[in-house]
Motif scaffolding. Sequence first.
Motif, mmCIF file in Angstrom:
data_model
loop_
_atom_site.group_PDB
_atom_site.id
_atom_site.type_symbol
_atom_site.label_atom_id
_atom_site.label_comp_id
_atom_site.label_asym_id
_atom_site.label_seq_id
_atom_site.Cartn_x
_atom_site.Cartn_y
_atom_site.Cartn_z
ATOM 1 N N UNK A 100 -26.575 51.637 30.776
ATOM 2 C CA UNK A 100 -27.058 51.165 32.069
ATOM 3 C C UNK A 100 -25.950 51.302 33.120
ATOM 4 N N UNK A 101 -26.195 52.139 34.135
ATOM 5 C CA UNK A 101 -25.153 52.392 35.135
ATOM 6 C C UNK A 101 -24.930 51.197 36.067
ATOM 7 N N UNK A 102 -25.787 50.169 35.973
ATOM 8 C CA UNK A 102 -25.583 48.987 36.811
ATOM 9 C C UNK A 102 -24.428 48.123 36.306
ATOM 10 N N UNK A 103 -23.989 48.377 35.065
ATOM 11 C CA UNK A 103 -22.912 47.577 34.481
ATOM 12 C C UNK A 103 -21.642 48.415 34.434
ATOM 13 N N UNK A 104 -20.744 48.185 35.374
ATOM 14 C CA UNK A 104 -19.469 48.927 35.461
ATOM 15 C C UNK A 104 -19.666 50.433 35.282
ATOM 16 N N UNK A 105 -20.625 50.984 35.990
ATOM 17 C CA UNK A 105 -20.945 52.417 35.956
ATOM 18 C C UNK A 105 -21.258 52.932 34.542
ATOM 19 N N UNK A 106 -21.800 52.044 33.713
ATOM 20 C CA UNK A 106 -22.155 52.464 32.358
ATOM 21 C C UNK A 106 -20.947 52.941 31.560
ATOM 22 N N UNK A 107 -19.775 52.451 31.926
ATOM 23 C CA UNK A 107 -18.562 52.938 31.259
ATOM 24 C C UNK A 107 -18.508 52.448 29.810
ATOM 25 N N UNK A 108 -17.842 53.246 28.962
ATOM 26 C CA UNK A 108 -17.835 52.983 27.517
ATOM 27 C C UNK A 108 -16.584 52.223 27.100
ATOM 28 N N UNK A 109 -16.701 50.906 27.038
ATOM 29 C CA UNK A 109 -15.630 50.073 26.492
ATOM 30 C C UNK A 109 -15.838 49.893 25.002
ATOM 31 N N UNK A 110 -15.100 48.951 24.420
ATOM 32 C CA UNK A 110 -15.152 48.801 22.966
ATOM 33 C C UNK A 110 -16.511 48.272 22.488
ATOM 34 N N UNK A 111 -17.138 47.371 23.248
ATOM 35 C CA UNK A 111 -18.438 46.835 22.814
ATOM 36 C C UNK A 111 -19.504 47.933 22.872
ATOM 37 N N UNK A 112 -19.469 48.746 23.920
ATOM 38 C CA UNK A 112 -20.426 49.850 24.045
ATOM 39 C C UNK A 112 -20.245 50.827 22.882
ATOM 40 N N UNK A 169 -22.019 53.172 17.676
ATOM 41 C CA UNK A 169 -21.703 53.521 16.283
ATOM 42 C C UNK A 169 -22.634 52.777 15.322
ATOM 43 N N UNK A 170 -22.862 51.497 15.590
ATOM 44 C CA UNK A 170 -23.750 50.709 14.726
ATOM 45 C C UNK A 170 -25.185 51.226 14.782
ATOM 46 N N UNK A 219 -10.549 52.273 25.083
ATOM 47 C CA UNK A 219 -11.785 52.878 25.556
ATOM 48 C C UNK A 219 -11.840 54.357 25.176
ATOM 49 N N UNK A 220 -10.724 55.065 25.370
ATOM 50 C CA UNK A 220 -10.689 56.494 25.010
ATOM 51 C C UNK A 220 -11.045 56.681 23.536
ATOM 52 N N UNK A 221 -10.570 55.750 22.694
ATOM 53 C CA UNK A 221 -10.819 55.859 21.254
ATOM 54 C C UNK A 221 -12.310 55.733 20.901
ATOM 55 N N UNK A 222 -13.094 55.171 21.816
ATOM 56 C CA UNK A 222 -14.541 55.074 21.567
ATOM 57 C C UNK A 222 -15.176 56.465 21.542
ATOM 58 N N UNK A 223 -14.523 57.423 22.197
ATOM 59 C CA UNK A 223 -15.022 58.804 22.133
ATOM 60 C C UNK A 223 -14.985 59.300 20.698
ATOM 61 N N UNK A 224 -13.869 59.042 20.019
ATOM 62 C CA UNK A 224 -13.750 59.455 18.612
ATOM 63 C C UNK A 224 -14.723 58.671 17.743
ATOM 64 N N UNK A 225 -14.787 57.367 18.003
ATOM 65 C CA UNK A 225 -15.635 56.511 17.174
ATOM 66 C C UNK A 225 -17.100 56.939 17.269
ATOM 67 N N UNK A 226 -17.595 57.110 18.491
ATOM 68 C CA UNK A 226 -19.017 57.433 18.660
ATOM 69 C C UNK A 226 -19.325 58.867 18.228
ATOM 70 N N UNK A 277 -17.759 60.582 15.991
ATOM 71 C CA UNK A 277 -17.696 60.628 14.526
ATOM 72 C C UNK A 277 -18.964 60.031 13.912
ATOM 73 N N UNK A 278 -19.426 58.910 14.466
ATOM 74 C CA UNK A 278 -20.614 58.237 13.916
ATOM 75 C C UNK A 278 -21.863 59.110 14.089
ATOM 76 N N UNK A 279 -22.009 59.707 15.276
ATOM 77 C CA UNK A 279 -23.163 60.566 15.525
ATOM 78 C C UNK A 279 -23.083 61.824 14.647
ATOM 79 N N UNK A 280 -21.893 62.367 14.511
ATOM 80 C CA UNK A 280 -21.708 63.562 13.682
ATOM 81 C C UNK A 280 -22.122 63.297 12.235
ATOM 82 N N UNK A 281 -21.697 62.157 11.704
ATOM 83 C CA UNK A 281 -22.067 61.790 10.323
ATOM 84 C C UNK A 281 -23.568 61.636 10.174
#
Lengths: 287, 264
Positions: A130-142, A147-148, A177-184, A186-190
């Motif tokens: 949702x772009x209404x929340x901090x421009x939809x930026x990907x923090x650790x919770x996102x 991944x879940x 936050x940058x590490x969420x790129x690897x996390x997500x 990797x999860x989608x790839x699997x």
Amino acid sequence: MKLDEIFHKKKSRLSTLKSRRIATGANHKRILECSQCAAQAEREELEQNHWICKNCGAYFALDAQTRIEMVCDEGSFHEMNRMMATGNPLAFPDYEKKLKNLRKKNKTMDAFTCGIAKIEGIAVAIGVLDSHFLMGSMGTAVGEKIARLAEKAGKKNLPLVIFSASGGARMQEGLFSLMQMSKTAAAIHRFREDGGLFVSFLTHPTTGGVSASYASLGDIMLAEPDALIGFAGPRVIEQTIGRKLPEGFQRAEFLLEHGMIDDIVKREEIRTYLGRILKMYRKGKQS
Amino acid sequence: MSTKTILSPYETVQEARNPKRNGIAEYIGELFDDFVELHGDRLFRDDPSLVGGMASFHGKTVMVIGHRKGKNTKENIEYNFGMTSPEGYRKGIRLMKMAEKFGWPVITFVDTPGAYPGLEAESNGQSNAIAQSIACMSALKVPVISIITGEGNSGGALAIATADCVWMLEHAIYAILSPEGFASIMWKDASRAPEACEIMKITAKELKEFGLIDDIIPEGDKGMKQLDAMIGKALKRLEKNTPEQLALNRYEKFRNLDGRCWSL
């Protein structure tokens, strides 16, 4: 029905009811203005027109709840990890205050809402940035929720559909936050390697660390018309190359032409379009 | 510069960008007995900002991939200041897959201001290339070691840094984006970069404390010797795992790297 399922059902029904109440609450304006042509329209009129400006055809940014209601079968959405909240890993000044205000305003804990739902009768795992929340930026919770969701879809053998709208990584959470790129990614790839179908739906805007991670890894890549999609923002590119960008650069139509997405789907057709894909996918699996 | 010097975060950024620092050429020359460069993505062109090739590490064959910056303006123009295009990342993916096929460990050297924000780079799918590179690396069934030697900025750095071991030179930086870019986004004022450096937490020491990197390598000759020993030791340890276990361990590592910054 098992006991915990009854409770789950009750809980999710409650949360749906709650969010309904919020959507029609007094803090929502009745008259809204188009960001493109400044034409004014009544809320009900916009709702009936899929949040598309009747004057110029521009798409209003959707909040997660509206997107889910627009795409999923009525009452089929069961939210997951609703209360997951990011911390402040860098002790970034004023971040917690900012989060608190946004949570109150948006009625969500962060920028990503996800769960299990049905589209045209077919069960899917679905997520919406949702772009209404901090421009939809990907923090650790996102990142954790994405991944879940991928892991849940894998376990339950469900197709995965994610609508993205994001400025990229979340500045306030720095390298976490940058590490969420690897996390997500990797999860989608699997999930995909194990045979899962991932439909990545890009909406305006999808850039930076989101477009350069899980969102570009769809088996099927779709976008809304005119959505801005790219790695770097247009301003940064103009500064780098020292000239103006051509008309339509980084828009959905440009990406389709350059082979980066499978198709552009109009907002009013998304539900039936996804339904067709999902039905053929399911049939293909059975045969 | 003495390794004892304690630099401020902003001084660290300047040192990380110093063209006199060791670059990919020096690391390849010092650490490997032989190196054969392999070019091109087999799709469009060869991107000289990313070097790749097979190398011999104490008699053991490995795949080396790394960003390349120039030592002067002429070289920098040739190597696009170490800003990699999709073609570079796709070359990297091709070489990583080759390494996996033959069971060679992958060693990457990260030194980039960021992925190239250019017209052609966008047209050719910069986002897609970075995403594919991260995904590929996250599932490789061979040992992967990444060393951040200078600037490690944004997805352009992460694209080749999803590794079993992520190490940083003492005066390297690893950041969500350049401090100038950060200041520009947060405060619409790139000149506030020094202030941004303090808030961003981008030094090796801070990131080690966060658990986001695994080890710090001293600067200078001492560091090069130590790095040589560290690579040898890490490869020995990693190669005890089955290929499947290696990929699973790496997945788990990045799955849990944020040490539960979130709460449920």
